[in-house]
Design a protein around this motif. Sequence first.
Motif, PDB file in Angstrom:
ATOM      1  N   SER A   1     -40.276 -27.598 -31.038  1.00 35.35           N
ATOM      2  CA  SER A   1     -39.644 -27.353 -32.327  1.00 35.35           C
ATOM      3  C   SER A   1     -40.546 -26.553 -33.264  1.00 35.35           C
TER       4      SER A   1
ATOM      5  N   ASN B   1     -39.062 -23.723 -35.353  1.00 32.35           N
ATOM      6  CA  ASN B   1     -37.754 -24.022 -35.930  1.00 32.35           C
ATOM      7  C   ASN B   1     -37.697 -23.698 -37.420  1.00 32.35           C
TER       8      ASN B   1
ATOM      9  N   LYS C   1     -35.586 -26.860 -39.840  1.00 29.57           N
ATOM     10  CA  LYS C   1     -36.070 -28.202 -39.518  1.00 29.57           C
ATOM     11  C   LYS C   1     -35.277 -29.290 -40.262  1.00 29.57           C
ATOM     12  N   GLU C   2     -35.051 -29.073 -41.572  1.00 26.80           N
ATOM     13  CA  GLU C   2     -34.368 -30.106 -42.368  1.00 26.80           C
ATOM     14  C   GLU C   2     -32.945 -30.346 -41.867  1.00 26.80           C
TER      15      GLU C   2
ATOM     16  N   CYS D   1     -31.852 -29.865 -38.815  1.00 26.09           N
ATOM     17  CA  CYS D   1     -31.958 -30.563 -37.534  1.00 26.09           C
ATOM     18  C   CYS D   1     -32.265 -32.045 -37.745  1.00 26.09           C
ATOM     19  N   GLU D   2     -33.158 -32.334 -38.680  1.00 24.87           N
ATOM     20  CA  GLU D   2     -33.502 -33.734 -38.946  1.00 24.87           C
ATOM     21  C   GLU D   2     -32.301 -34.504 -39.478  1.00 24.87           C
TER      22      GLU D   2
ATOM     23  N   MET E   1     -31.665 -25.553 -33.558  1.00 23.39           N
ATOM     24  CA  MET E   1     -33.101 -25.432 -33.302  1.00 23.39           C
ATOM     25  C   MET E   1     -33.417 -24.104 -32.611  1.00 23.39           C
TER      26      MET E   1
END
Length: 337
Positions: free
Chosen positions: A8, A11, A14-15, A17-18, A48
Amino acid sequence: RKAPSEDSSSNKNKEICEMLMELADYEKNVTRQIHKHNAYRKAAASIMKHPQAITNGKEAAALPGIGKKISEKIDEFLTQGKLQKLEKIRADDTSVAMKQLVRVSGIGPAHAKKLVDDGITSIEDLRKHTDKLNHHQQIGLKYMEEFEERIPRAEMELLEAEAKKIIESVDNTVIATVCGSYRRGAKSSGDIDILITHPQFTTSDKSAKDILTKVVTAFDESGFLTDKLSHGDTKFMGVCLLKSEEGEPARIHHRIDVRLIPHDEYFCGLLYFTGSDEFNRQMRATALDKGYTLNEYCIRKLSSDKATPGEKLPVTSERDVFDYIGMEYKEPNERSL
Ligand code: DCP
Ligand code: MG
Ligand code: MN
């Protein structure tokens, strides 16, 4: 070359995906809606892989694996800086408690819910009520933090060497392969998945059926194995630990699964247990499309109305399975979907 889903570092989203993975965990651990869980995971994996930062829901909707509802959530998250649905989940006591309890290996959502109903809402509570846990769950609780650590590839290589050395000493005709994310070349793995087979263990000749017990006993006697979780005819689940060298910091405990597969079903087993689970789903769908049914044991041709499977087809390599269904062969390191 690493698959995006197992790296990752690049990426740009990121936020998002989280957020999607938090929703995915919720659907698995609390609502038990595995289809929703998979949809969120798939969306997160797709995002991602995307090389640019996503700025609105419409851009997200254009990516594969992202439908209307998920793109709307992404839009809300980007415009509001948060998601109402997640705020609610985070504020819900039962969800919070269940999320804690399912960290323990052997505790699934159903048991977690029961524990919460009995007033056990944290890991701390659980440690005071180990009488409510079966053997597997007690071991799961004991090593919870250690099992949550990813196993670096370098350690996986040592574990593989140690396991293979012991297996070889039991019977050098045993074929053993470490599958799972390790075989796909992942930088780190969640556990050790070993498949074993033996020329005298087939679907028609089970004369070597005690080989799994022999391997487990040897693991145990060598000190490699520290705990057993379950031991069936063809599946063993346990805990292993590598001895650390003089002056080295102590190593940690890892989950290990060993499966005994009939020799004539080895390659379908190898394909299945190499995964990823999403790759398996897609491959089974392709098989069905082409009029075949594929599982961890075998591949069969379906009747033209797709209602009746025929005889098991001969398989002597993973490639044979790809060939039957007209799919381009993918090396294990290309299967991390
Ligand atoms: N598998 C599957 N469907 C599941 C569970 C497992 O197809 N529901 C297959 C594919 C997996 C393999 O079994 O790759 C091993 O299962 P793991 O849960 O150990 O998954 P991985 O090894 O891929 O990942 P990890 O590194 O987290 O262990
Ligand atoms: Mg694994
Ligand atoms: Mn596993």
